[in-house]
Scaffold this motif. Structure first.
Motif, mmCIF file in Angstrom:
data_model
loop_
_atom_site.group_PDB
_atom_site.id
_atom_site.type_symbol
_atom_site.label_atom_id
_atom_site.label_comp_id
_atom_site.label_asym_id
_atom_site.label_seq_id
_atom_site.Cartn_x
_atom_site.Cartn_y
_atom_site.Cartn_z
ATOM 1 N N ALA A 1 0.837 -1.201 0.000
ATOM 2 C CA ALA A 1 0.000 0.000 0.000
ATOM 3 C C ALA A 1 0.874 1.255 0.000
ATOM 4 N N ASP A 2 2.004 1.221 0.725
ATOM 5 C CA ASP A 2 2.942 2.348 0.713
ATOM 6 C C ASP A 2 3.516 2.552 -0.685
ATOM 7 N N THR A 3 3.828 1.444 -1.365
ATOM 8 C CA THR A 3 4.374 1.530 -2.719
ATOM 9 C C THR A 3 3.368 2.181 -3.662
ATOM 10 N N VAL A 4 2.091 1.829 -3.514
ATOM 11 C CA VAL A 4 1.067 2.432 -4.372
ATOM 12 C C VAL A 4 0.962 3.924 -4.099
ATOM 13 N N VAL A 5 0.968 4.314 -2.843
ATOM 14 C CA VAL A 5 0.896 5.740 -2.504
ATOM 15 C C VAL A 5 2.105 6.483 -3.060
ATOM 16 N N GLU A 6 3.276 5.919 -2.884
ATOM 17 C CA GLU A 6 4.502 6.536 -3.400
ATOM 18 C C GLU A 6 4.432 6.691 -4.920
ATOM 19 N N THR A 7 3.948 5.657 -5.603
ATOM 20 C CA THR A 7 3.828 5.717 -7.059
ATOM 21 C C THR A 7 2.788 6.755 -7.462
ATOM 22 N N ALA A 8 1.686 6.823 -6.732
ATOM 23 C CA ALA A 8 0.661 7.814 -7.031
ATOM 24 C C ALA A 8 1.206 9.237 -6.880
ATOM 25 N N ARG A 9 2.063 9.439 -5.899
ATOM 26 C CA ARG A 9 2.697 10.763 -5.748
ATOM 27 C C ARG A 9 3.517 11.109 -6.994
ATOM 28 N N ALA A 10 4.266 10.130 -7.495
ATOM 29 C CA ALA A 10 5.069 10.365 -8.694
ATOM 30 C C ALA A 10 4.190 10.624 -9.909
ATOM 31 N N LEU A 11 3.014 9.999 -9.933
ATOM 32 C CA LEU A 11 2.085 10.175 -11.045
ATOM 33 C C LEU A 11 1.264 11.456 -10.927
ATOM 34 N N GLY A 12 1.251 12.059 -9.738
ATOM 35 C CA GLY A 12 0.392 13.211 -9.478
ATOM 36 C C GLY A 12 0.488 14.330 -10.501
ATOM 37 N N PRO A 13 1.682 14.830 -10.825
ATOM 38 C CA PRO A 13 1.769 15.930 -11.797
ATOM 39 C C PRO A 13 1.212 15.560 -13.178
ATOM 40 N N LEU A 14 1.428 14.322 -13.604
ATOM 41 C CA LEU A 14 0.888 13.886 -14.899
ATOM 42 C C LEU A 14 -0.632 13.841 -14.852
ATOM 43 N N LEU A 15 -1.185 13.353 -13.742
ATOM 44 C CA LEU A 15 -2.629 13.318 -13.593
ATOM 45 C C LEU A 15 -3.219 14.728 -13.543
ATOM 46 N N GLU A 16 -2.582 15.620 -12.794
ATOM 47 C CA GLU A 16 -3.072 16.995 -12.703
ATOM 48 C C GLU A 16 -3.084 17.658 -14.079
ATOM 49 N N TYR A 17 -2.043 17.427 -14.840
ATOM 50 C CA TYR A 17 -1.959 17.975 -16.197
ATOM 51 C C TYR A 17 -3.140 17.469 -17.035
ATOM 52 N N GLY A 18 -3.390 16.174 -16.989
ATOM 53 C CA GLY A 18 -4.476 15.608 -17.779
ATOM 54 C C GLY A 18 -5.848 16.009 -17.273
ATOM 55 N N TRP A 19 -6.014 16.122 -15.955
ATOM 56 C CA TRP A 19 -7.313 16.548 -15.426
ATOM 57 C C TRP A 19 -7.682 17.951 -15.909
ATOM 58 N N LYS A 20 -6.692 18.817 -15.977
ATOM 59 C CA LYS A 20 -6.971 20.171 -16.483
ATOM 60 C C LYS A 20 -7.457 20.109 -17.930
ATOM 61 N N ILE A 21 -6.837 19.266 -18.725
ATOM 62 C CA ILE A 21 -7.264 19.105 -20.117
ATOM 63 C C ILE A 21 -8.669 18.509 -20.167
ATOM 64 N N ALA A 22 -8.933 17.481 -19.372
ATOM 65 C CA ALA A 22 -10.248 16.855 -19.361
ATOM 66 C C ALA A 22 -11.328 17.841 -18.926
ATOM 67 N N ASP A 23 -11.028 18.669 -17.925
ATOM 68 C CA ASP A 23 -12.004 19.644 -17.464
ATOM 69 C C ASP A 23 -12.252 20.705 -18.532
ATOM 70 N N ASP A 24 -11.204 21.149 -19.219
ATOM 71 C CA ASP A 24 -11.379 22.133 -20.289
ATOM 72 C C ASP A 24 -12.203 21.558 -21.435
ATOM 73 N N ALA A 25 -11.958 20.279 -21.756
ATOM 74 C CA ALA A 25 -12.703 19.629 -22.822
ATOM 75 C C ALA A 25 -14.173 19.496 -22.446
ATOM 76 N N ALA A 26 -14.434 19.152 -21.181
ATOM 77 C CA ALA A 26 -15.815 19.010 -20.719
ATOM 78 C C ALA A 26 -16.535 20.353 -20.723
ATOM 79 N N ALA A 27 -15.823 21.404 -20.280
ATOM 80 C CA ALA A 27 -16.432 22.742 -20.254
ATOM 81 C C ALA A 27 -16.753 23.228 -21.665
ATOM 82 N N ALA A 28 -15.856 22.922 -22.602
ATOM 83 C CA ALA A 28 -16.079 23.359 -23.998
ATOM 84 C C ALA A 28 -17.266 22.647 -24.613
ATOM 85 N N GLY A 29 -17.523 21.420 -24.156
ATOM 86 C CA GLY A 29 -18.633 20.653 -24.742
ATOM 87 C C GLY A 29 -19.941 20.843 -24.010
ATOM 88 N N ALA A 30 -19.911 21.598 -22.898
ATOM 89 C CA ALA A 30 -21.137 21.788 -22.118
ATOM 90 C C ALA A 30 -22.133 22.704 -22.845
#
Length: 242
Positions: A213-242
């Protein structure tokens, strides 16, 4: 989709060697006659511990500043394969996996994925099978600012993660982006399946410890910036299609 309280299940205890033995045997005996009398083994050795892992992570990841969670009863994928449109009629998956996302929905864009399979375990995060709106906004972002994504690629790989895309890639630049052939991120414009990164050096023994479980949390921390980058794109795409 609301998530179950993370504290309703005990902390992840680690899988037992019997869990991996079961998956190996299932790979050799992938039929209902073998599985049915052993379903209790699957439930006790694999399904219930994976639900504990989801519950554990749903508490710990938000505490670590990562908006990822899942309902323990729904976040673990079913072992039954959908064989309707497949030539492979084997009824069962020979792995077990779970996914956590911002809203707890398995189909939400930008998720954390945990895959347990003897000799092929991995922890991954990203945007799989991205839709056309997401891809269009991502490519527009790459055209306007390739450096941000390239820095993410560098940081992700420096953390020991492997970056990739699902499915095939385009042989040419996508329509509307022909003028980006000389872009520093030109190769990524051709990705059709979004982007994700994974840790693939997870040994079977690693998952047999509560420390996984610690390994998963540690890996998720490393993935965090990539996820944040993509979430911003996903939110912009959703807002544009609303």
């Amino acid at each position: 989709m609301p998530t179950a309280p993370a504290d309703i299940l005990a902390p992840f205890p680690g899988l037992t060697p019997d869990a991996f033995t079961f998956l190996r045997q299932l790979k050799r005996n992938n039929d209902r006659e073998w599985f049915r009398p052993r379903k209790e083994v699957y439930d006790e050795e694999l399904l219930e511990p994976m639900r504990m892992l989801v519950s554990d992570l749903s508490r710990r990841l938000p505490e670590a500043g990562l908006p990822l969670s899942g309902d323990p009863k729904r976040a673990v994928f079913r072992i039954y394969r959908d064989t309707r449109f497949s030539k492979n009629k084997a009824p069962y998956k020979t792995h077990i996996a779970a996914v956590l996302s911002r809203d707890g929905n398995k189909r939400a864009p930008g998720a954390l994925y945990v895959h347990v399979e003897p000799g092929a375990n991995r922890i991954a995060g990203g945007f799989w099978r991205a839709d056309k709106d997401f891809l269009r906004h991502w490519r527009a972002q790459l055209a306007a600012d390739p450096d941000t994504f390239l820095r993410l690629v560098e940081d992700t790989e420096a953390a020991g993660l492997t970056l990739g895309t699902s499915g095939s890639t385009l042989t040419r630049m996508p329509r509307g982006f022909d003028d980006q052939r000389d872009n520093a991120a030109a190769d990524y414009f051709r990705w059709k399946g979004g982007f994700s990164a994974s840790r693939e050096d997870v040994a079977d023994d690693d998952i047999q410890s509560p420390a996984f479980a610690d390994t998963v949390v540690e890996t998720a921390r490393a993935l965090g910036p990539l996820l944040e980058y993509g979430w911003k794109i996903a939110d912009d795409a959703a807002a544009a299609g609303a």
